[in-house]
Design a protein around this motif. Structure first.
Motif, mmCIF file in Angstrom:
data_model
loop_
_atom_site.group_PDB
_atom_site.id
_atom_site.type_symbol
_atom_site.label_atom_id
_atom_site.label_comp_id
_atom_site.label_asym_id
_atom_site.label_seq_id
_atom_site.Cartn_x
_atom_site.Cartn_y
_atom_site.Cartn_z
ATOM 1 N N SER A 16 0.832 -1.199 0.000
ATOM 2 C CA SER A 16 0.000 0.000 0.000
ATOM 3 C C SER A 16 0.868 1.251 0.000
ATOM 4 N N ARG A 66 -9.756 -0.975 -4.912
ATOM 5 C CA ARG A 66 -8.388 -1.005 -4.369
ATOM 6 C C ARG A 66 -7.908 0.390 -3.961
ATOM 7 N N ASN A 83 -4.247 0.472 -2.174
ATOM 8 C CA ASN A 83 -4.049 -0.839 -1.538
ATOM 9 C C ASN A 83 -3.968 -1.926 -2.601
#
Length: 123
Positions: A16, A66, A83
């Motif tokens: 991330s 995401r 992420n």
């Protein structure tokens, strides 16, 4: 308004990063904001956008689920939380601002651009 993007770096796939876009010169509450990216040898593409108030967001299909775009108008900053990063997310990421009433996925509707921050995702 001047935009300064930061937070890029190198991560492994699945990791991330959080990008920040700090604005100076004018309050960003007057602008819809967006993130775009450009991979080496490819055209710039839309990533995510957010309305002036933050109540509306829009994502490219490739990052939906995401990435999360958000803004803190009190801090004059926009964020992109990324992420589950993939190697295909590798690119220079740019923040952009538009004085139009609504956001857009089209880069030519944005008036102001930051300098870009590099994101590299290794497999």
């Amino acid at each position: 308004v001047q935009l300064q993007a930061s937070g890029g770096g190198s991560v492994q796939a699945g990791g991330s990063l959080r990008l920040s876009c700090a604005a100076t010169g004018r309050a960003i509450r007057s602008y819809a904001m967006a993130w775009f990216r450009q991979a080496q040898g490819k055209e710039r593409e839309f990533v995510a956008a957010i309305s002036r108030s933050g109540s509306g967001t829009y994502y490219a299909d490739s990052v939906k689920g995401r990435f999360t775009i958000s803004r803190d108008n009190a801090k004059n900053t926009v964020y992109l939380q990324m992420n589950s990063l993939k190697p295909e997310d590798t690119a220079v990421y740019y923040c952009a601002a538009t004085s139009r009433l609504s956001y857009s996925s089209s880069s030519n509707r944005y008036d102001y651009w930051g300098q870009g921050t590099q994101v590299t995702v290794s497999s």
